[in-house]
Design a protein around this motif. Structure first.
Motif, PDB file in Angstrom:
ATOM      1  N   ALA A 204       0.867  -1.183   0.000  1.00 52.79           N
ATOM      2  CA  ALA A 204       0.000   0.000   0.000  1.00 52.79           C
ATOM      3  C   ALA A 204       0.898   1.225   0.000  1.00 52.79           C
ATOM      4  O   ALA A 204       1.887   1.286   0.741  1.00 52.79           O
ATOM      5  CB  ALA A 204      -0.919   0.005   1.210  1.00 52.79           C
ATOM      6  N   LEU A 205       0.557   2.180  -0.843  1.00 54.84           N
ATOM      7  CA  LEU A 205       1.368   3.386  -0.980  1.00 54.84           C
ATOM      8  C   LEU A 205       0.465   4.594  -1.148  1.00 54.84           C
ATOM      9  O   LEU A 205      -0.406   4.618  -2.012  1.00 54.84           O
ATOM     10  CB  LEU A 205       2.297   3.256  -2.194  1.00 54.84           C
ATOM     11  N   ASP A 206       0.664   5.594  -0.293  1.00 56.60           N
ATOM     12  CA  ASP A 206      -0.031   6.875  -0.428  1.00 56.60           C
ATOM     13  C   ASP A 206       0.880   7.819  -1.203  1.00 56.60           C
ATOM     14  O   ASP A 206       1.918   8.256  -0.689  1.00 56.60           O
ATOM     15  CB  ASP A 206      -0.367   7.456   0.942  1.00 56.60           C
ATOM     16  N   LEU A 207       0.496   8.120  -2.419  1.00 60.36           N
ATOM     17  CA  LEU A 207       1.322   8.888  -3.330  1.00 60.36           C
ATOM     18  C   LEU A 207       0.829  10.332  -3.401  1.00 60.36           C
ATOM     19  O   LEU A 207      -0.343  10.577  -3.701  1.00 60.36           O
ATOM     20  CB  LEU A 207       1.265   8.251  -4.719  1.00 60.36           C
ATOM     21  N   PRO A 208       1.681  11.321  -3.103  1.00 56.23           N
ATOM     22  CA  PRO A 208       1.269  12.720  -3.236  1.00 56.23           C
ATOM     23  C   PRO A 208       0.760  13.017  -4.648  1.00 56.23           C
ATOM     24  O   PRO A 208       1.313  12.520  -5.631  1.00 56.23           O
ATOM     25  CB  PRO A 208       2.557  13.491  -2.930  1.00 56.23           C
ATOM     26  N   ARG A 209      -0.291  13.824  -4.754  1.00 53.59           N
ATOM     27  CA  ARG A 209      -0.944  14.048  -6.047  1.00 53.59           C
ATOM     28  C   ARG A 209      -0.042  14.717  -7.075  1.00 53.59           C
ATOM     29  O   ARG A 209      -0.262  14.569  -8.281  1.00 53.59           O
ATOM     30  CB  ARG A 209      -2.218  14.875  -5.852  1.00 53.59           C
ATOM     31  N   GLU A 210       0.976  15.427  -6.633  1.00 49.43           N
ATOM     32  CA  GLU A 210       1.873  16.052  -7.610  1.00 49.43           C
ATOM     33  C   GLU A 210       2.682  15.032  -8.399  1.00 49.43           C
ATOM     34  O   GLU A 210       3.338  15.369  -9.389  1.00 49.43           O
ATOM     35  CB  GLU A 210       2.819  17.047  -6.928  1.00 49.43           C
ATOM     36  N   HIS A 211       2.612  13.752  -7.975  1.00 49.26           N
ATOM     37  CA  HIS A 211       3.341  12.692  -8.681  1.00 49.26           C
ATOM     38  C   HIS A 211       2.411  11.796  -9.498  1.00 49.26           C
ATOM     39  O   HIS A 211       2.813  10.711  -9.917  1.00 49.26           O
ATOM     40  CB  HIS A 211       4.125  11.851  -7.678  1.00 49.26           C
TER      41      HIS A 211
END
Length: 274
Positions: free
Chosen positions: A59-66
């Protein structure tokens, strides 16, 4: 009151934009369909990533800028795979399948001269010097590495040694990595063999036997130790010993950028036969 409703929607919109992209799925071996443990998952060189668990789940929470970036999946013994984040978001369920690499047998050099056992790397430690990454968010790996100079000699690796301690755990899971020298930094893996072991976290030196992996080289390389924290375990539960002087390397995330730091060294070395 006439401005309350539009303001509410504006704040709601800004809140939604700030929410990270949640990617949760599983990495499998393409041939067998079994889950692949401890796969490094991340955006290359960006210090954003995670590692799969023993069943290959992640599980990975990816910042939206990426959201326009590409996520890379890298496992020892398997072909590396990069997938655009946009494509991953559309996959239901999110299942990644990695193809096993075709392995080439390593050449074994037979020598007539008498061989010597040597210790290469940093064999000392100082009680006031400890190694931990600075970044303090997310469930992810961290890794330290030392440069090993074999001086052009045909070398067989016998064992690896590190100094560990923890006030929270009796033992922890680590992966020992051997990297080729790529412009003065750790590069591609020297061998495609998974060296994962549970090591004692009580303060002291730990040893990892490498003889069964039959690692031979005459090139300089990097010796890395990668901490694989279990679920719901403090990423900073284990620290590594060090000493003053020399140079060491670290990275704070799966597939993150390596950083070089001078003036202190990781207490880590290999015993070899040359």
């Amino acid at each position: 009151m006439k401005y309350s409703l539009p303001l509410f929607f504006l704040l709601l919109s800004l809140c939604c934009q700030a929410q990270p992209i949640r990617l949760a799925g599983q990495v499998l071996a393409k041939e067998s369909g079994s889950g692949l443990p401890y796969v490094n998952i991340g955006i290359l060189e960006k210090n954003i990533g995670t590692a799969s668990d023993e069943q290959g789940r992640f599980a990975l929470d990816l910042p939206r800028e990426h959201q326009q970036e590409t996520l890379t999946f890298s496992a020892v013994g398997y072909e590396e795979l990069s997938v655009p984040v946009a494509e991953l978001r559309s996959m239901q369920p999110l299942v990644i399948k990695l193809q096993e690499k075709e392995m080439q047998l390593q050449e074994v050099v037979v020598r007539s001269r008498k061989l010597r056992v040597r210790r290469l790397g940093v064999t000392g430690r100082l009680s006031v010097v400890w190694g931990q990454p600075e970044q303090k968010e997310g469930h992810d790996i961290y890794e330290f590495a030392n440069f090993i100079n074999v001086k052009g000699r045909e070398t067989e690796l016998l064992s690896a040694h590190f100094y560990l301690t923890s006030s929270k755990l009796d033992s922890a899971l680590f992966r020992i990595n051997l990297y080729k020298d790529r412009g003065g930094f750790p590069g591609e893996r020297l061998v495609e063999k998974s060296i994962v072991q549970r090591l004692s976290a009580k303060e002291g030196w730990v040893s990892i036997n490498l003889e069964s992996f039959s690692v031979y080289t005459d090139d300089n390389f990097f010796l890395g130790i990668e901490y694989l924290p279990a679920a719901n375990t403090d990423k900073f539960a284990v620290t590594l010993g060090g000493t003053l002087g020399g140079t060491s390397y670290s990275r704070k995330s799966s597939l993150g950028a390596w950083e070089k730091f001078s003036g202190v060294s990781l207490s880590g070395y290999v015993t070899v036969q040359q």
